[in-house]
Write a protein that holds these residues in place. Sequence first.
Motif, PDB file in Angstrom:
ATOM      1  N   VAL A 151      -0.951  -4.702 -15.507  1.00 41.72           N
ATOM      2  CA  VAL A 151      -0.400  -3.448 -15.064  1.00 41.72           C
ATOM      3  C   VAL A 151       1.000  -3.186 -15.606  1.00 41.72           C
ATOM      4  O   VAL A 151       1.699  -4.093 -16.147  1.00 41.72           O
ATOM      5  CB  VAL A 151      -0.546  -3.225 -13.571  1.00 41.72           C
ATOM      6  CG1 VAL A 151      -1.710  -2.928 -13.081  1.00 41.72           C
ATOM      7  CG2 VAL A 151       0.342  -4.370 -12.928  1.00 41.72           C
ATOM      8  N   ASP A 152       1.246  -1.820 -15.593  1.00 39.40           N
ATOM      9  CA  ASP A 152       2.754  -1.586 -16.133  1.00 39.40           C
ATOM     10  C   ASP A 152       3.662  -1.924 -15.229  1.00 39.40           C
ATOM     11  O   ASP A 152       3.929  -0.886 -14.269  1.00 39.40           O
ATOM     12  CB  ASP A 152       2.755  -0.062 -16.503  1.00 39.40           C
ATOM     13  CG  ASP A 152       3.159  -0.083 -18.254  1.00 39.40           C
ATOM     14  OD1 ASP A 152       3.607  -0.857 -18.841  1.00 39.40           O
ATOM     15  OD2 ASP A 152       2.787   0.966 -18.747  1.00 39.40           O
ATOM     16  N   ILE A 153       4.539  -2.858 -15.091  1.00 42.27           N
ATOM     17  CA  ILE A 153       5.603  -3.204 -14.304  1.00 42.27           C
ATOM     18  C   ILE A 153       6.848  -2.861 -14.774  1.00 42.27           C
ATOM     19  O   ILE A 153       7.235  -3.250 -15.696  1.00 42.27           O
ATOM     20  CB  ILE A 153       5.600  -4.518 -13.783  1.00 42.27           C
ATOM     21  CG1 ILE A 153       4.407  -5.086 -13.329  1.00 42.27           C
ATOM     22  CG2 ILE A 153       6.630  -5.089 -12.769  1.00 42.27           C
ATOM     23  CD1 ILE A 153       3.983  -6.510 -13.142  1.00 42.27           C
ATOM     24  N   VAL A 167       0.754   4.853   0.113  1.00 43.87           N
ATOM     25  CA  VAL A 167       0.794   3.698  -0.710  1.00 43.87           C
ATOM     26  C   VAL A 167       1.010   2.569   0.294  1.00 43.87           C
ATOM     27  O   VAL A 167       0.144   1.715   0.079  1.00 43.87           O
ATOM     28  CB  VAL A 167       2.244   3.949  -1.592  1.00 43.87           C
ATOM     29  CG1 VAL A 167       2.436   2.330  -2.402  1.00 43.87           C
ATOM     30  CG2 VAL A 167       1.891   4.937  -2.797  1.00 43.87           C
ATOM     31  N   VAL A 168       1.844   2.429   1.352  1.00 42.00           N
ATOM     32  CA  VAL A 168       1.776   1.505   2.127  1.00 42.00           C
ATOM     33  C   VAL A 168       0.217   0.993   2.923  1.00 42.00           C
ATOM     34  O   VAL A 168       0.041  -0.027   2.744  1.00 42.00           O
ATOM     35  CB  VAL A 168       2.909   1.771   3.292  1.00 42.00           C
ATOM     36  CG1 VAL A 168       2.880   0.620   4.259  1.00 42.00           C
ATOM     37  CG2 VAL A 168       4.200   1.721   2.633  1.00 42.00           C
ATOM     38  N   ASP A 169      -0.138   2.229   2.922  1.00 41.85           N
ATOM     39  CA  ASP A 169      -1.574   1.727   3.703  1.00 41.85           C
ATOM     40  C   ASP A 169      -2.569   0.922   2.814  1.00 41.85           C
ATOM     41  O   ASP A 169      -3.230   0.119   3.061  1.00 41.85           O
ATOM     42  CB  ASP A 169      -2.384   3.142   4.023  1.00 41.85           C
ATOM     43  CG  ASP A 169      -1.683   3.663   5.004  1.00 41.85           C
ATOM     44  OD1 ASP A 169      -0.894   2.859   6.050  1.00 41.85           O
ATOM     45  OD2 ASP A 169      -1.727   4.914   5.548  1.00 41.85           O
ATOM     46  N   VAL A 170      -2.322   1.260   1.526  1.00 43.87           N
ATOM     47  CA  VAL A 170      -3.164   0.723   0.406  1.00 43.87           C
ATOM     48  C   VAL A 170      -2.753  -0.970   0.216  1.00 43.87           C
ATOM     49  O   VAL A 170      -3.317  -1.808   0.226  1.00 43.87           O
ATOM     50  CB  VAL A 170      -3.095   1.381  -0.915  1.00 43.87           C
ATOM     51  CG1 VAL A 170      -3.834   0.655  -2.070  1.00 43.87           C
ATOM     52  CG2 VAL A 170      -3.580   2.786  -1.065  1.00 43.87           C
ATOM     53  N   ILE A 171      -1.340  -1.112   0.163  1.00 45.73           N
ATOM     54  CA  ILE A 171      -0.649  -2.247   0.007  1.00 45.73           C
ATOM     55  C   ILE A 171      -1.025  -3.195   1.298  1.00 45.73           C
ATOM     56  O   ILE A 171      -1.396  -4.299   1.125  1.00 45.73           O
ATOM     57  CB  ILE A 171       0.753  -2.140   0.116  1.00 45.73           C
ATOM     58  CG1 ILE A 171       1.286  -1.500  -1.259  1.00 45.73           C
ATOM     59  CG2 ILE A 171       1.439  -3.557   0.160  1.00 45.73           C
ATOM     60  CD1 ILE A 171       1.262  -2.400  -2.247  1.00 45.73           C
ATOM     61  N   MET A 184       2.372  -5.283  -7.238  1.00 46.87           N
ATOM     62  CA  MET A 184       1.427  -4.648  -6.406  1.00 46.87           C
ATOM     63  C   MET A 184       1.837  -3.061  -6.309  1.00 46.87           C
ATOM     64  O   MET A 184       0.595  -2.342  -6.171  1.00 46.87           O
ATOM     65  CB  MET A 184       1.264  -5.375  -5.041  1.00 46.87           C
ATOM     66  CG  MET A 184       0.970  -6.744  -5.120  1.00 46.87           C
ATOM     67  SD  MET A 184       1.250  -7.437  -3.622  1.00 46.87           S
ATOM     68  CE  MET A 184       0.204  -6.838  -2.488  1.00 46.87           C
ATOM     69  N   PHE A 185       2.824  -2.616  -6.379  1.00 47.60           N
ATOM     70  CA  PHE A 185       3.088  -1.428  -6.202  1.00 47.60           C
ATOM     71  C   PHE A 185       2.834  -0.545  -7.481  1.00 47.60           C
ATOM     72  O   PHE A 185       2.313   0.563  -7.424  1.00 47.60           O
ATOM     73  CB  PHE A 185       4.689  -0.950  -5.888  1.00 47.60           C
ATOM     74  CG  PHE A 185       4.948  -1.294  -4.384  1.00 47.60           C
ATOM     75  CD1 PHE A 185       4.447  -0.477  -3.474  1.00 47.60           C
ATOM     76  CD2 PHE A 185       6.054  -1.987  -4.015  1.00 47.60           C
ATOM     77  CE1 PHE A 185       4.646  -0.714  -1.923  1.00 47.60           C
ATOM     78  CE2 PHE A 185       6.241  -2.514  -2.722  1.00 47.60           C
ATOM     79  CZ  PHE A 185       5.453  -1.585  -1.806  1.00 47.60           C
ATOM     80  N   SER A 186       2.881  -1.183  -8.713  1.00 45.01           N
ATOM     81  CA  SER A 186       2.676  -0.698  -9.669  1.00 45.01           C
ATOM     82  C   SER A 186       1.203  -0.632  -9.954  1.00 45.01           C
ATOM     83  O   SER A 186       0.587   0.402 -10.354  1.00 45.01           O
ATOM     84  CB  SER A 186       3.106  -1.566 -11.128  1.00 45.01           C
ATOM     85  OG  SER A 186       4.257  -1.625 -10.994  1.00 45.01           O
ATOM     86  N   PHE A 187       0.511  -1.572  -9.522  1.00 45.74           N
ATOM     87  CA  PHE A 187      -0.980  -1.674  -9.539  1.00 45.74           C
ATOM     88  C   PHE A 187      -1.503  -0.403  -8.881  1.00 45.74           C
ATOM     89  O   PHE A 187      -2.703   0.076  -8.968  1.00 45.74           O
ATOM     90  CB  PHE A 187      -1.411  -3.068  -9.102  1.00 45.74           C
ATOM     91  CG  PHE A 187      -3.029  -2.969  -8.602  1.00 45.74           C
ATOM     92  CD1 PHE A 187      -3.749  -3.654  -9.650  1.00 45.74           C
ATOM     93  CD2 PHE A 187      -3.482  -2.793  -7.366  1.00 45.74           C
ATOM     94  CE1 PHE A 187      -5.094  -3.742  -9.577  1.00 45.74           C
ATOM     95  CE2 PHE A 187      -4.930  -2.852  -7.191  1.00 45.74           C
ATOM     96  CZ  PHE A 187      -5.579  -3.465  -8.290  1.00 45.74           C
ATOM     97  N   VAL A 188      -1.234  -0.012  -7.673  1.00 53.05           N
ATOM     98  CA  VAL A 188      -1.623   0.773  -6.900  1.00 53.05           C
ATOM     99  C   VAL A 188      -1.551   2.327  -7.548  1.00 53.05           C
ATOM    100  O   VAL A 188      -2.698   3.209  -7.173  1.00 53.05           O
ATOM    101  CB  VAL A 188      -0.665   1.129  -5.560  1.00 53.05           C
ATOM    102  CG1 VAL A 188      -1.139   2.439  -4.644  1.00 53.05           C
ATOM    103  CG2 VAL A 188      -0.710  -0.272  -4.726  1.00 53.05           C
ATOM    104  N   GLY A 189      -0.724   2.731  -8.433  1.00 58.95           N
ATOM    105  CA  GLY A 189      -0.932   3.831  -9.155  1.00 58.95           C
ATOM    106  C   GLY A 189      -0.176   4.879  -8.477  1.00 58.95           C
ATOM    107  O   GLY A 189       1.007   4.741  -8.167  1.00 58.95           O
TER     108      GLY A 189
END
Length: 312
Positions: A151-153, A167-171, A184-189
Amino acid sequence: MAKKQKVVSFIFPVYNNAGSLKLLCDEVKKIMSPLNYDYEFMFINDGSKDNSLDILQRLARHDKKIKVINLSRNFGHQAAVTAGLDKVGGEAIIIMDADLQDPPSVCVELIKKWEEGFDVAYAQRRSRQDTFYKKTVANVYYRVLASMSSVDIPRNTGDFRLVSKRVVDVIKEMGEHDRFLRGMFSFVGFEQVAVPFDRDQRHDGKSEYTFKKQMKLAKAGVFGFSDVPLRFVSHIGFLVSFLSIIGIIYALFVRIFIPEIAVSGWTMTIVSIFFVGGVQLSMLGVIGEYIARIYNESLNRPTYIIEKEINT
Ligand code: UDP
Ligand code: MG
């Protein structure tokens, strides 16, 4: 009647930050007061050895918006932030260091981006006041990571950022234990945007990100977000095998056709033994890293343990 204000939650991981906590609270409050938002401060005391907890307890007694989670020991920065993410209740969540290295004024810009519709607004360092060593290592590391990560970090970016509730809910659903949150935040999109800023010097005390902790984080980034090292292993394996075949052909050729020089192979033997041995060991090490991660995940131990909560 006034519309209900949106809540912005701040997550502050705390490890030996006694000297800056009071000032941090004051500064962030000062930033927030002209804005039309409600807020909460979520301090996660990550097993501090100084009197950070006492100070937090005192602050929390006078202000119900100051919430404290005390972890049972030092679990590390990423675990502390994770504990905060699990507990916050705001619509927007800002993750910030507790040593005032992340300037509170940037938050205004982060919130503005969020209101424009971005789900992640990450603060990107234009400059940083760190040692030459740390700057160089960070620079090289993020370059290498970017080249092999799936993923693009974003580069020059720590965990200082605003993220939306969804986003927090997904994390929260992502159960990995060895966490590299910025990955992980990058992964989420979702829609993400960079907000440039100049990183300050530490307000007080010294960095608690020891070399060991930095290595742990660096490895979490590489092995959590890339399988390049694993593939690299087999590439090296093939390369070495190929070279060995050339060596074998050469050895046989010499033995059969020019036997008078054939005995002088000692150097070659020693060199190749060392070489192949070294390659094998380092490759095993890489595989070991992934196995260690699999092992860790399979143990399924909690990422952090809460000793007590105040005002939550
Ligand atoms: N921190 C933490 N647990 C640790 C080490 C650090 O919660 O084991 C917190 C620390 O309190 C600070 C943030 O992580 O809020 C960044 O740490 P530090 O300032 O030592 O790192 P640096 O700014 O040098 O990267
Ligand atoms: Mg710092």
